[in-house]
Design a protein around this motif. Structure first.
Motif, short mmCIF file in Angstrom:
data_model
loop_
_atom_site.label_atom_id
_atom_site.label_comp_id
_atom_site.label_asym_id
_atom_site.label_seq_id
_atom_site.Cartn_x
_atom_site.Cartn_y
_atom_site.Cartn_z
N ASP A 110 0.82 -1.22 0.00
CA ASP A 110 0.00 0.00 0.00
C ASP A 110 0.85 1.27 0.00
N ALA A 111 1.98 1.24 0.70
CA ALA A 111 2.83 2.44 0.81
C ALA A 111 3.48 2.83 -0.51
N LEU A 112 3.45 1.95 -1.49
CA LEU A 112 4.07 2.25 -2.78
C LEU A 112 3.18 3.10 -3.67
N GLN A 113 1.91 3.21 -3.34
CA GLN A 113 0.97 3.96 -4.17
C GLN A 113 1.36 5.44 -4.24
N GLY A 114 1.40 5.96 -5.45
CA GLY A 114 1.64 7.40 -5.63
C GLY A 114 3.10 7.81 -5.63
N LEU A 115 4.03 6.89 -5.41
CA LEU A 115 5.45 7.24 -5.42
C LEU A 115 5.94 7.40 -6.85
N ALA A 116 6.95 8.26 -7.03
CA ALA A 116 7.55 8.42 -8.36
C ALA A 116 8.13 7.09 -8.82
N ALA A 117 8.03 6.81 -10.12
CA ALA A 117 8.51 5.54 -10.67
C ALA A 117 10.01 5.41 -10.45
N PRO A 118 10.46 4.27 -9.93
CA PRO A 118 11.88 4.12 -9.59
C PRO A 118 12.70 3.55 -10.75
N ASP A 119 14.01 3.79 -10.66
CA ASP A 119 14.96 3.19 -11.58
C ASP A 119 15.53 1.89 -11.01
N ALA A 120 15.39 1.69 -9.72
CA ALA A 120 15.87 0.48 -9.07
C ALA A 120 15.05 0.26 -7.81
N ILE A 121 14.91 -1.01 -7.43
CA ILE A 121 14.14 -1.38 -6.24
C ILE A 121 14.93 -2.42 -5.46
N PHE A 122 15.07 -2.19 -4.16
CA PHE A 122 15.64 -3.20 -3.28
C PHE A 122 14.56 -3.63 -2.29
N ILE A 123 14.34 -4.94 -2.22
CA ILE A 123 13.39 -5.48 -1.25
C ILE A 123 14.20 -6.21 -0.19
N GLY A 124 14.38 -5.54 0.93
CA GLY A 124 15.13 -6.13 2.03
C GLY A 124 14.23 -6.63 3.14
N GLY A 125 12.96 -6.27 3.08
CA GLY A 125 11.97 -6.70 4.06
C GLY A 125 10.58 -6.59 3.46
N GLY A 126 9.65 -7.34 3.99
CA GLY A 126 8.28 -7.27 3.50
C GLY A 126 8.08 -7.99 2.18
N LEU A 127 8.95 -8.97 1.88
CA LEU A 127 8.83 -9.67 0.61
C LEU A 127 7.57 -10.53 0.55
N SER A 128 6.83 -10.38 -0.53
CA SER A 128 5.67 -11.22 -0.83
C SER A 128 5.41 -11.13 -2.32
N ARG A 129 4.61 -12.04 -2.83
CA ARG A 129 4.27 -11.99 -4.26
C ARG A 129 3.53 -10.69 -4.58
N GLU A 130 2.68 -10.25 -3.67
CA GLU A 130 1.92 -9.02 -3.89
C GLU A 130 2.85 -7.81 -3.94
N THR A 131 3.84 -7.79 -3.03
CA THR A 131 4.80 -6.68 -3.02
C THR A 131 5.61 -6.68 -4.31
#
Length: 400
Positions: free
Chosen positions: A310-331
């Motif tokens: 949910d917290a990703l909604q409305g953020l500027a489109a990224p050039d890179a993403i690191f998922i260090g926590g909160g990993l799920s298929r939905e995320t």
């Protein structure tokens, strides 16, 4: 072809006398002149209507647009396109409608006064920006030219240098360069006590003591440099993670589950103007991240309180993403959909459950899947042995 109705003129301490004849004629023929107080003083005795910088400054573009159809000159200091207002105007108004008239920049004048080659120095600005962002450039033998915010800035930078073991660094404040009131103040960072004019440029020659903190911009800072609760991406894994994320000039990173901010901060340090947004639901870890960002020269790290996705909604489109926590298929699905073309995604897992998720994602989407295992030598009684860190499964891929 667009009509060139807006002139942006760089002016130095020598005022109108220092302008090329053609540029001086443009200023003299202007109907409206916009600039700061010092700019208007440098261009006295003209008949044009005078406008000061608007408040808030963001209203500048609408002010200029409202003058379309008249002969408009904006006065800037030195080179209007080098850390100056000209670049900002050119991003909002078609550059084909603008004529730029550059003057010698403060960097060129300061380099000449110091006898330094501009090709061999870092040119920085903290004018109207967090002064802490210069910390990332404190390196042994580095030469820095810095546009300051005011009279207090050299003292703040001297304190940063001294606190990191660079107290012997030589500092020179250069004021009113090229004018009748030109002045220079020299000293060492560790005992800097000069009172200097508010409008100045700072030259720093970084000299490291034997015990100085070495903070390279290449990723892989020591773990102990970060305040944390112990939960963080460790040094060796962090370096491998950043290599896959590929920091680039001006690029934006989403650090999902950023913890103490170690990956986001190293991303911002590694490339000029790199930006990062850290998403972290725990207030204590966001506090660690904010403190680390200030201490390590990434004060513009943006921190968001929220749960993914949910917290990703409305953020500027990224050039890179690191998922260090909160990993799920939905995320992953939400992050992958937002990632820009050629964007890089890296996810690390230490638990069996998260590893299983990464294996499934790798099977579905491809990319690189590796297991990172790190052992550090530590005392075992009177001897030394290898102590393993928790192995990390890392999945990375590029969006094509």
């Amino acid at each position: 072809m667009s009509e060139q109705w807006l002139h942006i003129v760089g002016i130095g301490e020598d005022g109108m006398a220092g302008l090329l004849p053609a540029t001086r004629a443009v200023v003299e023929a202007a109907e409206v002149i916009i600039g700061g107080d010092r700019h208007h003083v440098l261009a006295e005795n003209l008949d044009a209507e005078r406008l000061a910088w608007p408040h808030p400054f963001d209203a500048l573009i609408s002010t200029i647009e409202g003058l379309r159809g008249r002969r408009v000159v904006v006065l800037a200091t030195g080179d209007p396109l080098w850390f100056s207002v000209g670049a900002r105007i050119g991003r909002a108004i078609d550059p084909a409608q603008i004529v730029y008239h550059p003057q010698l920049s403060a960097f060129q004048l300061a380099a000449a006064r110091m006898g330094w080659s501009l090709a061999d120095v870092e040119t920085l600005t903290v004018h109207g920006r967090p002064v802490e962002q210069m910390i990332a450039f404190i390196q042994p033998d580095a030469r820095l030219l810095i546009l300051t915010t005011g009279a207090e800035t050299p003292g703040q930078i001297a304190a940063f240098l001294a606190a990191r073991g660079f107290g012997q660094s030589r500092m020179s404040v250069l004021a009113a360069m090229g004018g009748k009131d030109e002045a220079r103040f020299d000293g060492l960072a560790q005992d800097w006590a000069h009172e200097v004019p508010a409008f100045n440029t700072l030259a720093v020659e970084c000299i490291a003591a034997p015990d100085a903190a070495l903070l390279p911009r290449v990723p892989g800072l020591a773990d102990e440099l970060f305040q944390s609760d112990g939960t963080m991406t460790k040094q060796e894994v962090r370096a491998a993670t950043l290599a896959k994320l590929m920091p680039m000039r001006g690029a934006l990173l989403w650090d999902i589950g950023c913890g103490c901010g170690s990956v986001a901060i190293e991303w911002m340090r590694a490339a000029r103007y790199a930006r990062a947004i850290g998403i972290e639901p725990r207030a204590d870890r966001r506090a660690f991240a904010a403190a680390n960002a200030l201490a390590l020269g990434a004060p513009k790290l943006e921190l968001i309180d929220g749960m993914v996705p949910d917290a990703l909604q409305g953020l500027a489109a990224p050039d890179a993403i690191f998922i260090g926590g909160g990993l799920s298929r939905e995320t992953f699905d939400a992050a992958w959909a937002a990632l820009r073309p050629l964007g890089r995604l890296v996810a690390n897992a230490v638990t069996l459950e998260s590893e299983a998720e990464l294996i499934a994602l790798h099977k579905a989407h491809g990319g690189d899947l590796v297991k990172l295992s790190v052992h550090r030598a530590e005392p075992v009684g009177r001897l030394t042995g290898w102590r393993p860190l928790m192995p990390v499964t890392q999945w990375s891929l590029v969006k094509r």
